[in-house]
Design a protein around this motif. Sequence first.
Motif, PDB file in Angstrom:
ATOM      1  N   LYS A 206       0.792  -1.238   0.000  1.00 37.13           N
ATOM      2  CA  LYS A 206       0.000   0.000   0.000  1.00 37.13           C
ATOM      3  C   LYS A 206       0.829   1.296   0.000  1.00 37.13           C
ATOM      4  CE  LYS A 206      -1.213  -0.195   4.935  1.00 37.13           C
ATOM      5  NZ  LYS A 206       0.151   0.069   5.352  1.00 37.13           N
ATOM      6  N   ASP A 207       2.065   1.273   0.490  1.00 37.76           N
ATOM      7  CA  ASP A 207       2.869   2.500   0.469  1.00 37.76           C
ATOM      8  C   ASP A 207       3.372   2.829  -0.942  1.00 37.76           C
ATOM      9  OD1 ASP A 207       2.481   2.552   3.129  1.00 37.76           O
ATOM     10  OD2 ASP A 207       4.587   2.359   3.727  1.00 37.76           O
ATOM     11  N   PHE A 208       3.157   1.892  -1.863  1.00 33.67           N
ATOM     12  CA  PHE A 208       3.602   2.113  -3.249  1.00 33.67           C
ATOM     13  C   PHE A 208       2.407   1.851  -4.168  1.00 33.67           C
ATOM     14  CE2 PHE A 208       6.628   0.700  -6.850  1.00 33.67           C
ATOM     15  CZ  PHE A 208       6.794   2.005  -7.272  1.00 33.67           C
ATOM     16  N   SER A 209       1.348   2.608  -3.896  1.00 32.84           N
ATOM     17  CA  SER A 209       0.087   2.367  -4.590  1.00 32.84           C
ATOM     18  C   SER A 209      -0.415   3.658  -5.227  1.00 32.84           C
ATOM     19  CB  SER A 209      -0.904   1.847  -3.544  1.00 32.84           C
ATOM     20  OG  SER A 209      -2.198   1.897  -4.018  1.00 32.84           O
ATOM     21  N   HIS A 210      -0.585   3.614  -6.530  1.00 31.58           N
ATOM     22  CA  HIS A 210      -1.076   4.795  -7.254  1.00 31.58           C
ATOM     23  C   HIS A 210      -1.752   4.321  -8.541  1.00 31.58           C
ATOM     24  CE1 HIS A 210      -1.134   8.763  -9.127  1.00 31.58           C
ATOM     25  NE2 HIS A 210      -0.624   8.196 -10.210  1.00 31.58           N
ATOM     26  N   ILE A 211      -2.969   4.818  -8.785  1.00 26.36           N
ATOM     27  CA  ILE A 211      -3.694   4.424 -10.008  1.00 26.36           C
ATOM     28  C   ILE A 211      -4.031   5.691 -10.781  1.00 26.36           C
ATOM     29  CG2 ILE A 211      -5.620   3.095 -10.964  1.00 26.36           C
ATOM     30  CD1 ILE A 211      -6.223   1.976  -8.242  1.00 26.36           C
ATOM     31  N   GLU A 212      -3.924   5.605 -12.094  1.00 24.70           N
ATOM     32  CA  GLU A 212      -4.188   6.784 -12.922  1.00 24.70           C
ATOM     33  C   GLU A 212      -4.730   6.356 -14.279  1.00 24.70           C
ATOM     34  OE1 GLU A 212      -0.619   9.149 -12.836  1.00 24.70           O
ATOM     35  OE2 GLU A 212      -1.296  10.223 -14.631  1.00 24.70           O
ATOM     36  N   LYS A 213      -5.728   7.090 -14.767  1.00 20.59           N
ATOM     37  CA  LYS A 213      -6.236   6.808 -16.110  1.00 20.59           C
ATOM     38  C   LYS A 213      -5.337   7.578 -17.074  1.00 20.59           C
ATOM     39  CE  LYS A 213     -10.697   6.648 -18.426  1.00 20.59           C
ATOM     40  NZ  LYS A 213     -11.065   7.848 -19.179  1.00 20.59           N
ATOM     41  N   THR A 214      -4.682   6.895 -17.992  1.00 19.75           N
ATOM     42  CA  THR A 214      -3.700   7.562 -18.846  1.00 19.75           C
ATOM     43  C   THR A 214      -4.161   7.640 -20.303  1.00 19.75           C
ATOM     44  OG1 THR A 214      -2.566   5.433 -18.811  1.00 19.75           O
ATOM     45  CG2 THR A 214      -1.589   7.194 -17.521  1.00 19.75           C
TER      46      THR A 214
ATOM     47  N   LEU B 118      -5.104  -5.236  -6.305  1.00 24.08           N
ATOM     48  CA  LEU B 118      -5.792  -5.639  -7.538  1.00 24.08           C
ATOM     49  C   LEU B 118      -7.281  -5.306  -7.452  1.00 24.08           C
ATOM     50  CD1 LEU B 118      -5.086  -7.040 -10.178  1.00 24.08           C
ATOM     51  CD2 LEU B 118      -5.480  -9.235  -9.072  1.00 24.08           C
ATOM     52  N   SER B 119      -7.866  -5.535  -6.277  1.00 22.91           N
ATOM     53  CA  SER B 119      -9.304  -5.252  -6.137  1.00 22.91           C
ATOM     54  C   SER B 119      -9.574  -3.749  -6.229  1.00 22.91           C
ATOM     55  CB  SER B 119      -9.842  -5.822  -4.822  1.00 22.91           C
ATOM     56  OG  SER B 119      -9.934  -7.230  -4.963  1.00 22.91           O
ATOM     57  N   GLU B 120      -8.665  -2.920  -5.691  1.00 21.40           N
ATOM     58  CA  GLU B 120      -8.852  -1.468  -5.826  1.00 21.40           C
ATOM     59  C   GLU B 120      -8.768  -1.049  -7.284  1.00 21.40           C
ATOM     60  OE1 GLU B 120      -6.320   0.897  -3.245  1.00 21.40           O
ATOM     61  OE2 GLU B 120      -7.089  -0.251  -1.528  1.00 21.40           O
ATOM     62  N   LEU B 121      -7.868  -1.678  -8.019  1.00 24.05           N
ATOM     63  CA  LEU B 121      -7.765  -1.398  -9.452  1.00 24.05           C
ATOM     64  C   LEU B 121      -9.078  -1.769 -10.158  1.00 24.05           C
ATOM     65  CD1 LEU B 121      -6.169  -0.788 -12.097  1.00 24.05           C
ATOM     66  CD2 LEU B 121      -5.421  -3.176 -12.047  1.00 24.05           C
ATOM     67  N   CYS B 122      -9.660  -2.915  -9.795  1.00 25.09           N
ATOM     68  CA  CYS B 122     -10.921  -3.352 -10.416  1.00 25.09           C
ATOM     69  C   CYS B 122     -12.023  -2.328 -10.146  1.00 25.09           C
ATOM     70  CB  CYS B 122     -11.358  -4.711  -9.869  1.00 25.09           C
ATOM     71  SG  CYS B 122     -10.192  -6.020 -10.241  1.00 25.09           S
ATOM     72  N   ILE B 123     -12.059  -1.828  -8.910  1.00 29.59           N
ATOM     73  CA  ILE B 123     -13.099  -0.843  -8.557  1.00 29.59           C
ATOM     74  C   ILE B 123     -12.873   0.453  -9.351  1.00 29.59           C
ATOM     75  CG2 ILE B 123     -13.969   0.620  -6.661  1.00 29.59           C
ATOM     76  CD1 ILE B 123     -13.422  -1.846  -4.814  1.00 29.59           C
ATOM     77  N   TYR B 124     -11.614   0.855  -9.456  1.00 28.06           N
ATOM     78  CA  TYR B 124     -11.287   2.077 -10.213  1.00 28.06           C
ATOM     79  C   TYR B 124     -11.725   1.924 -11.674  1.00 28.06           C
ATOM     80  CZ  TYR B 124      -8.411   5.868 -12.150  1.00 28.06           C
ATOM     81  OH  TYR B 124      -7.981   7.002 -12.807  1.00 28.06           O
ATOM     82  N   ALA B 125     -11.439   0.747 -12.250  1.00 25.19           N
ATOM     83  CA  ALA B 125     -11.836   0.501 -13.647  1.00 25.19           C
ATOM     84  C   ALA B 125     -13.356   0.573 -13.774  1.00 25.19           C
ATOM     85  CB  ALA B 125     -11.318  -0.866 -14.104  1.00 25.19           C
TER      86      ALA B 125
ATOM     87  N   ALA C 115     -10.831 -10.336 -12.012  1.00 23.11           N
ATOM     88  CA  ALA C 115      -9.780 -10.225 -10.993  1.00 23.11           C
ATOM     89  C   ALA C 115     -10.303  -9.715  -9.649  1.00 23.11           C
ATOM     90  CB  ALA C 115      -8.677  -9.295 -11.490  1.00 23.11           C
ATOM     91  N   TYR C 116     -11.573  -9.285  -9.629  1.00 24.27           N
ATOM     92  CA  TYR C 116     -12.117  -8.719  -8.395  1.00 24.27           C
ATOM     93  C   TYR C 116     -12.190  -9.816  -7.332  1.00 24.27           C
ATOM     94  CZ  TYR C 116     -15.142  -5.918  -5.410  1.00 24.27           C
ATOM     95  OH  TYR C 116     -15.664  -5.201  -4.360  1.00 24.27           O
ATOM     96  N   GLY C 117     -11.530  -9.587  -6.223  1.00 20.00           N
ATOM     97  CA  GLY C 117     -11.547 -10.607  -5.156  1.00 20.00           C
ATOM     98  C   GLY C 117     -10.255 -11.400  -5.080  1.00 20.00           C
ATOM     99  N   ILE C 118      -9.381 -11.296  -6.083  1.00 16.64           N
ATOM    100  CA  ILE C 118      -8.053 -11.939  -5.952  1.00 16.64           C
ATOM    101  C   ILE C 118      -7.260 -11.036  -4.987  1.00 16.64           C
ATOM    102  CG2 ILE C 118      -5.922 -12.655  -7.102  1.00 16.64           C
ATOM    103  CD1 ILE C 118      -7.490 -13.115  -9.669  1.00 16.64           C
ATOM    104  N   PRO C 119      -6.866 -11.582  -3.833  1.00 15.36           N
ATOM    105  CA  PRO C 119      -6.380 -10.690  -2.774  1.00 15.36           C
ATOM    106  C   PRO C 119      -4.898 -10.313  -2.864  1.00 15.36           C
ATOM    107  CG  PRO C 119      -6.543 -12.913  -1.939  1.00 15.36           C
ATOM    108  CD  PRO C 119      -6.936 -12.980  -3.378  1.00 15.36           C
ATOM    109  N   GLY C 120      -4.453  -9.852  -4.022  1.00 15.41           N
ATOM    110  CA  GLY C 120      -3.031  -9.524  -4.133  1.00 15.41           C
ATOM    111  C   GLY C 120      -2.801  -8.115  -4.648  1.00 15.41           C
ATOM    112  N   THR C 121      -1.522  -7.811  -4.890  1.00 11.13           N
ATOM    113  CA  THR C 121      -1.152  -6.540  -5.512  1.00 11.13           C
ATOM    114  C   THR C 121      -1.061  -6.747  -7.024  1.00 11.13           C
ATOM    115  OG1 THR C 121       1.186  -7.103  -5.406  1.00 11.13           O
ATOM    116  CG2 THR C 121       0.286  -5.871  -3.528  1.00 11.13           C
ATOM    117  N   VAL C 122      -0.956  -5.646  -7.731  1.00 13.43           N
ATOM    118  CA  VAL C 122      -0.802  -5.721  -9.183  1.00 13.43           C
ATOM    119  C   VAL C 122       0.535  -6.391  -9.544  1.00 13.43           C
ATOM    120  CG1 VAL C 122      -0.419  -4.251 -11.210  1.00 13.43           C
ATOM    121  CG2 VAL C 122      -2.370  -3.834  -9.704  1.00 13.43           C
ATOM    122  N   GLY C 123       1.595  -6.078  -8.785  1.00 11.82           N
ATOM    123  CA  GLY C 123       2.909  -6.692  -9.060  1.00 11.82           C
ATOM    124  C   GLY C 123       2.872  -8.207  -8.860  1.00 11.82           C
TER     125      GLY C 123
END
Length: 303
Positions: A87-95, A108-115, A126-134
Amino acid sequence: MPYTNELCGLCRKLCCEYKTEEPLKKHTTFKIGGSCKILININSSDTLVEILKFLKKQNIRFFVLGKGSNILADDNGFDGVILKISKDFSHIEKTGETEIFCTSGTSLSELCIYAMENSLSGLEFAYGIPGTVGGALFMNAGAYGGELKDVVTSAHYLNEKCEICSAESAEMSLSYRHSIFSENPDWVITDVTFFLNKGDREQIREKMNELMHKRKDKQPLDFPSAGSTFKRPEGSYASLLIEQCGLKGLNVGGAEVSTKHSGFVINKGGATFEDVIELTDKVKKCVYEKTGYSLELEPIILK
Ligand SMILES: Cc1cc2nc3c(=O)[nH]c(=O)nc-3n(C[C@H](O)[C@H](O)[C@H](O)COP(=O)(O)OP(=O)(O)OC[C@H]3O[C@@H](n4cnc5c(N)ncnc54)[C@H](O)[C@@H]3O)c2cc1C
């Protein structure tokens, strides 16, 4: 440890949180694992470069950890440094109209919600897979007919010389629970770009909720685990084979083959690394003898 004081000083200089002699069971969803020498919460790619350079120069062992949701850590701990990219290295942006960029510690779940909130479809699986994007890219995580491979366009990573490199999806050797990153565990993914499709926000939300309900219905989410314990063998399903062999509920110490979903080994309470290894060895042996299928562990062993 000769290097700890110097490394702690570097972390303070870089404003990175760190903990010494930190139990890994606090950082894995299995709730298993002894202590590491230092666990550092990475907070930027510049910080990561500085710390990696220090570790490499001094030849210090390190392991990159996301949310620890696919990790089986040894009770004897890890004699080195854990770089926690979460979480200290977490940033999402629509590019772009249908493009999202995020740093690798993003959930990953936060990314799904953002999308979904941006009416972009493709990540519902991917919603519910409890990991990071990396961690998800490293594993080419997937579910319900989708996988990261379908939606990733490119990523940046630091290679073994700490050089910033980029890779297009086609260069990532993405296949079932495999990637170029799993072939090179000393590379560190820093960010990932996704290409999605325009969709209807409500339909995307509904799909995500439907899949989340399926998970809650089928998976033993009330107990610590690392998700599916075995990879899917070609031509069958691990859970089916385990069930056919009558192994549901089999246990060793605190580790048990879930009675709710036989593909999951759960920590019923106080399970040790050895309990899980002994139990999974028994399962593998029995499945092989009765069906001829060889099961392979999916979680990454950290020792
Ligand atoms: C209840 C439950 C359900 C699950 N369901 C699924 C599912 O449906 N589908 C699925 O595929 N998986 C599933 N998993 C497994 C797990 O969530 C995924 O594999 C996830 O992608 C792992 O991400 P993580 O951040 O937790 O990585 P970790 O478990 O922390 O690490 C996994 C590997 O990735 C490497 N890694 C992590 N971050 C980076 C980085 N930035 N750079 C380089 N390497 C890195 C680590 O070194 C390690 O080798 C489930 C797990 C649980 C507990």
